[in-house]
Design an enzyme around this catalytic site. Structure first.
Site, PDB file in Angstrom:
ATOM      1  N   GLN A  19      30.309  56.068  61.609  1.00 53.99           N
ATOM      2  CA  GLN A  19      29.963  56.295  63.014  1.00 53.99           C
ATOM      3  C   GLN A  19      30.375  55.125  63.904  1.00 53.99           C
ATOM      4  OE1 GLN A  19      27.816  59.504  63.498  1.00 53.99           O
ATOM      5  NE2 GLN A  19      29.304  59.237  65.122  1.00 53.99           N
TER       6      GLN A  19
ATOM      7  N   THR B 115      47.669  64.454  45.939  1.00 63.61           N
ATOM      8  CA  THR B 115      48.754  64.350  46.909  1.00 63.61           C
ATOM      9  C   THR B 115      48.190  64.031  48.288  1.00 63.61           C
ATOM     10  OG1 THR B 115      50.067  65.959  45.672  1.00 63.61           O
ATOM     11  CG2 THR B 115      50.699  65.557  47.960  1.00 63.61           C
TER      12      THR B 115
ATOM     13  N   ASN C 210      24.007  57.185  62.440  1.00 62.00           N
ATOM     14  CA  ASN C 210      24.517  58.392  63.081  1.00 62.00           C
ATOM     15  C   ASN C 210      23.454  59.155  63.869  1.00 62.00           C
ATOM     16  OD1 ASN C 210      23.668  58.706  60.246  1.00 62.00           O
ATOM     17  ND2 ASN C 210      23.958  60.881  60.599  1.00 62.00           N
TER      18      ASN C 210
ATOM     19  N   HIS D  51      36.948  62.615  61.646  1.00 59.77           N
ATOM     20  CA  HIS D  51      36.519  63.617  62.629  1.00 59.77           C
ATOM     21  C   HIS D  51      35.504  63.084  63.632  1.00 59.77           C
ATOM     22  CE1 HIS D  51      32.477  65.031  61.118  1.00 59.77           C
ATOM     23  NE2 HIS D  51      32.899  64.370  60.053  1.00 59.77           N
TER      24      HIS D  51
ATOM     25  N   GLY E 135      34.406  60.746  54.872  1.00 58.74           N
ATOM     26  CA  GLY E 135      33.502  59.620  54.738  1.00 58.74           C
ATOM     27  C   GLY E 135      32.583  59.794  53.542  1.00 58.74           C
TER      28      GLY E 135
ATOM     29  N   CYS F 194      24.714  67.406  59.272  1.00 58.67           N
ATOM     30  CA  CYS F 194      24.707  67.756  57.857  1.00 58.67           C
ATOM     31  C   CYS F 194      23.374  68.383  57.449  1.00 58.67           C
ATOM     32  CB  CYS F 194      24.962  66.518  57.004  1.00 58.67           C
ATOM     33  SG  CYS F 194      26.467  65.630  57.430  1.00 58.67           S
TER      34      CYS F 194
ATOM     35  N   SER G 292      35.675  57.783  58.478  1.00 54.49           N
ATOM     36  CA  SER G 292      36.017  59.202  58.564  1.00 54.49           C
ATOM     37  C   SER G 292      36.775  59.479  59.849  1.00 54.49           C
ATOM     38  CB  SER G 292      34.739  60.051  58.518  1.00 54.49           C
ATOM     39  OG  SER G 292      35.037  61.427  58.598  1.00 54.49           O
TER      40      SER G 292
END
Length: 376
Positions: free
Chosen positions: A177, A235, A149, A199, A70, A325, A197
């Site tokens: 989120q 890739t 978040n 996760h 994200g 974070c 994102s």
């Protein structure tokens, strides 16, 4: 007993997602850019994953660009717009954005952009009158976190979009989120860019994507090969792409169950605190349609966040003081500062974030240990 209540920080990879990914590590390991049958087969899977994601979000698959996270998606959106549009020199965001947006905006200020940071009210909602006063024909983009978040506030994006349209200003949303936690129809919302994102939705760390509405003027910020229509080189992370597409389609199917269960647990937790006469403030909106299900941000009077999380951790309870974070700082979160809480409540903030696996037994244990910790 161990209780994980930090799902807004990250979620575990579900068995369904993991099983879908495994073949792409050692059986179907071809490079999707290779011009042979193994490459073609993998490229077909990547395109199929894009179509699955696009269908859920009601957009065209050509408008989906895979990223590593994200954070990268937010950087891609804001820098890509800024580099491609040199005529407009102002950006508007809020004081409660994720740091990947705030720090990108600070960087763009060094390149000559003027960035305006909107205030929010005590529930975390954007000041729309302030937005109307700041936006102009010189505003390139308004960047808003759709679902915060830390405090769970779900912004009124359609109202913000109407204001942007008056000045032909791009609207970017950080929807990291929000994915699988609220219903998202990007075509109906009519946003120009949206970041996501994996996760946060039971997919792995290291995969995300950016939605870019067709005809949006944007350039690449990562140069190399011709992947992702030459807009995002590198890739493709094939196994993780498969994982995020499965996590998204699976999560949307369970959205009603998720919302109902987690709102019930949230109300149960708050009612128990009230019964026990715990002195707290709920930061953000009330439990309901304007708050992320399962997110509770709680402030306690004259206590210390780091001490509380330490004491709870010793008891096997894993929650956070805010964004994961920011674990290296002991300062009050910028989001909490923006709410202008009473000083005596701003130093002890806990974010509790639940999942479908959270039980009432978990909540009861959390409350028991919290009350003990508040006495220490």
């Amino acid at each position: 007993m161990k209780v994980y209540l930090d799902n807004n920080a990250t979620t575990k990879v579900s068995k369904e997602v993991l099983d879908s990914m495994l073949p792409f590590f050692n059986e179907e390991f071809g490079n999707p850019s290779s011009m042979h049958d193994e490459g073609f087969k993998i490229k077909k899977m990547v395109n199929s994953a894009k179509k699955d994601i696009a269908e859920v979000l009601n957009v065209d698959s050509k408008e989906i660009y895979f990223t590593s996270s994200g954070t990268e998606a937010n950087n891609f959106a804001l820098k890509g717009l800024a580099y491609a549009n040199k005529v407009k020199s102002e950006i508007i965001t809020t004081k409660i954005e994720h740091h990947s947006v705030l720090h990108t905006c600070k960087f763009l200020e060094t390149l000559g952009y003027t960035v305006h940071y909107l205030d929010v009210d005590q529930e975390g909602f954007v000041d729309l009158e302030q937005l109307k006063s700041l936006i102009s024909d010189n505003t390139l983009v308004v960047s808003i976190i759709l679902a915060n978040n830390e405090i769970g506030t779900i912004q009124r994006i359609r109202d913000i979009k109407k204001i942007c349209d008056l000045y032909s200003t791009y609207l970017h949303i950080d929807a990291v989120q929000a994915l699988t936690h609220i219903s998202l129809d990007l075509k109906a919302m009519d946003v120009d860019l949206a970041s996501f994102s994996g996760h946060k939705i039971n997919a792995p760390k290291g995969i995300g994507f950016l939605y870019v509405k067709d005809q949006t003027k944007i350039v690449s910020v990562m140069h190399g090969g011709q992947q992702e229509n030459s807009l995002r080189s590198g890739t493709e992370n094939v196994a993780y792409i498969k994982g995020i597409s499965v996590a998204l389609t699976s999560g949307i199917k369970r959205l009603d169950e998720y919302t109902n269960k987690l709102n019930d647990l949230s109300n149960y937790l708050l009612n128990r605190l009230n019964e026990l006469e715990v002195d707290y403030i709920l930061n953000g909106p009330l439990v309901g349609p304007q708050r992320l299900a399962g997110n509770l941000n709680l402030s306690f009077k004259n206590k210390d966040s780091m001490l509380l999380t330490y004491l709870l951790n010793k008891k096997g309870i894993y929650c956070s003081t805010g964004s994961a974070c920011d674990t290296t700082t002991i300062e009050v979160s910028h989001v909490i500062k923006a709410l202008n809480l009473p000083t005596e409540y701003s130093s002890a903030v806990l974010r509790v974030s639940m999942s479908l696996e959270t039980t009432k037994t978990d909540i009861d244990y959390f409350i028991e240990m919290l009350v003990e910790s508040l006495k220490e």
